[in-house]
Design a protein around this motif. Structure first.
Motif, short mmCIF file in Angstrom:
data_model
loop_
_atom_site.label_atom_id
_atom_site.label_comp_id
_atom_site.label_asym_id
_atom_site.label_seq_id
_atom_site.Cartn_x
_atom_site.Cartn_y
_atom_site.Cartn_z
N GLY A 78 80.32 35.57 43.82
CA GLY A 78 81.49 35.77 42.98
C GLY A 78 81.23 36.82 41.92
N MET A 79 82.29 37.35 41.35
CA MET A 79 82.17 38.33 40.27
C MET A 79 83.21 38.04 39.20
N ILE A 80 82.82 38.21 37.96
CA ILE A 80 83.72 37.98 36.83
C ILE A 80 84.60 39.19 36.52
N GLU A 81 84.10 40.37 36.86
CA GLU A 81 84.85 41.58 36.58
C GLU A 81 86.12 41.69 37.45
N PRO A 82 87.15 42.36 36.92
CA PRO A 82 87.24 43.05 35.63
C PRO A 82 87.58 42.10 34.49
N ILE A 83 86.94 42.31 33.35
CA ILE A 83 87.27 41.57 32.14
C ILE A 83 88.17 42.46 31.30
N GLY A 84 89.35 41.99 31.00
CA GLY A 84 90.30 42.79 30.23
C GLY A 84 91.71 42.25 30.43
N GLU A 138 92.57 34.19 28.79
CA GLU A 138 92.95 35.57 28.50
C GLU A 138 91.80 36.52 28.82
N GLY A 139 92.11 37.58 29.53
CA GLY A 139 91.09 38.57 29.87
C GLY A 139 90.44 38.36 31.23
N TRP A 140 90.76 37.23 31.85
CA TRP A 140 90.17 36.91 33.16
C TRP A 140 91.25 36.76 34.23
N SER A 141 92.27 37.56 34.19
CA SER A 141 93.39 37.37 35.13
C SER A 141 92.92 37.43 36.58
N SER A 142 92.02 38.36 36.90
CA SER A 142 91.54 38.48 38.29
C SER A 142 90.67 37.29 38.68
N TYR A 143 89.74 36.93 37.80
CA TYR A 143 88.83 35.83 38.11
C TYR A 143 89.58 34.51 38.22
N CYS A 144 90.45 34.23 37.25
CA CYS A 144 91.22 32.99 37.28
C CYS A 144 92.09 32.91 38.54
N THR A 145 92.73 34.01 38.87
CA THR A 145 93.64 34.03 40.01
C THR A 145 92.90 33.84 41.33
N THR A 146 91.78 34.53 41.48
CA THR A 146 91.03 34.40 42.74
C THR A 146 90.43 33.01 42.90
N LYS A 147 89.95 32.42 41.82
CA LYS A 147 89.39 31.08 41.92
C LYS A 147 90.49 30.04 42.17
N ALA A 148 91.66 30.26 41.62
CA ALA A 148 92.79 29.38 41.94
C ALA A 148 93.14 29.51 43.42
N GLY A 149 93.03 30.73 43.94
CA GLY A 149 93.25 30.96 45.37
C GLY A 149 92.24 30.23 46.23
N VAL A 150 90.98 30.22 45.80
CA VAL A 150 89.93 29.49 46.52
C VAL A 150 90.26 28.00 46.56
N ASP A 151 90.70 27.47 45.43
CA ASP A 151 91.07 26.05 45.38
C ASP A 151 92.19 25.75 46.37
N HIS A 152 93.24 26.56 46.36
CA HIS A 152 94.39 26.25 47.20
C HIS A 152 94.09 26.51 48.67
N MET A 182 76.28 36.40 35.40
CA MET A 182 77.71 36.41 35.09
C MET A 182 77.95 36.09 33.63
N GLN A 183 77.22 35.13 33.09
CA GLN A 183 77.37 34.80 31.67
C GLN A 183 76.90 35.96 30.78
N GLU A 184 75.88 36.68 31.22
CA GLU A 184 75.42 37.85 30.47
C GLU A 184 76.52 38.90 30.40
N LYS A 185 77.21 39.11 31.51
CA LYS A 185 78.31 40.08 31.53
C LYS A 185 79.44 39.64 30.62
N ILE A 186 79.71 38.34 30.60
CA ILE A 186 80.76 37.83 29.72
C ILE A 186 80.39 38.09 28.26
N ARG A 187 79.15 37.78 27.91
CA ARG A 187 78.72 37.95 26.52
C ARG A 187 78.65 39.41 26.09
N SER A 188 78.52 40.31 27.04
CA SER A 188 78.45 41.73 26.70
C SER A 188 79.82 42.41 26.71
N SER A 189 80.87 41.63 26.97
CA SER A 189 82.22 42.20 26.97
C SER A 189 82.72 42.39 25.53
#
Length: 239
Positions: A78-84, A138-152, A182-189
């Motif tokens: 998995g990937m957290i990017e893009p953050i924004g 907020e800022g994780w629209s791609s990550y949240c959406t794709t993981k919701a897709g995995v759930d469904h 992944m957490q390192e990338k989050i903290r560096s955003s």
């Protein structure tokens, strides 16, 4: 013999899963972008952001799989990017996020179910999801959406498999907050890209992150008793 397929196998939870499963003398295939140099692991190099590579890797996987008492696919990559904030991120990064987090999971699961449909053995798919797929950030629209897709996706497959001759059990499980890259990338955003930045920095400062090793151990323990669970959407912290 038990056979396992692990994506995102070169780092984080995936790396620990591969190491612990190999130590238990299971047959392990690891997919990663960089490849794995470890005795006992059947390594397949694959960039999951490229669907053509996913298809090629899937063919290779099922040429390698031996006769086994059980088969388990762990869609961990998995990937957290893009953050924004939406409207401020690169569209190419959105495409890559969907490919890695969702498309790869769907394609590999599809191959797994098809290839083993006539095999009367224990068959499991574990999709590594996230609380972000069940709550907006907020800022994780791609990550949240794709993981919701995995759930469904997992819900639909679970429903379909109820009528299969030799069904595959599938779950989508959130592992908690893990001390990975992944957490390192989050903290560096930047805070303007991710308004909850300070909260996630505090998780590290207050030692609230689980280790990849601990999480892998808990996941393996769960997989051994997964047949006891009827639910498809789970959180490892609640088990």
């Amino acid at each position: 013999m038990e056979a396992y397929i692990v994506t995102g196998a070169s780092k984080g939870i995936g790396k620990e899963l591969v190491e612990q499963l190999t130590a238990e003398n299971h047959f392990v295939i690891g997919l990663s972008r960089s490849g794995i140099m470890k005795d006992g692991v059947h390594s397949i190099q694959c960039d999951l952001s490229d669907p053509s590579q996913i298809n090629a890797a899937a063919e290779e996987i099922f040429n390698l799989l031996p006769d086994a008492s059980s088969y388990t696919l762990i869609n961990n990559a998995g990937m957290i990017e893009p953050i924004g904030l939406a409207g401020e991120v690169e569209h190419t990064e959105i495409t890559k996020s969907v490919a890695v987090n969702l498309t790869a999971t769907m394609i590999l699961s599809n191959y797994f179910i098809h290839h083993l449909k006539d095999v009367n053995a224990k068959k499991q798919i574990i999709n590594i999801s996230s609380g972000a797929g069940r709550k907006p950030y907020e800022g994780w629209s791609s990550y949240c959406t794709t993981k919701a897709g995995v759930d469904h996706f997992s819900r639909v497959v679970a429903l379909e498999q109820k009528t299969a001759k030799f069904p595959v059990q599938i779950v989508s499980i959130a592992p908690g907050i893990i001390d990975t890259g992944m957490q390192e990338k989050i903290r560096s955003s930047k805070e303007e890209d991710f308004p909850l930045l300070d909260r996630f920095k505090s998780y590290k400062e207050n030692e609230q992150l689980s280790s990849p090793s601990e999480t892998a151990t808990e996941l393996i323990s769960f997989m051994k008793k997964m047949h006891q669970f009827d639910e498809t959407i789970l959180d490892l912290r609640n088990l």
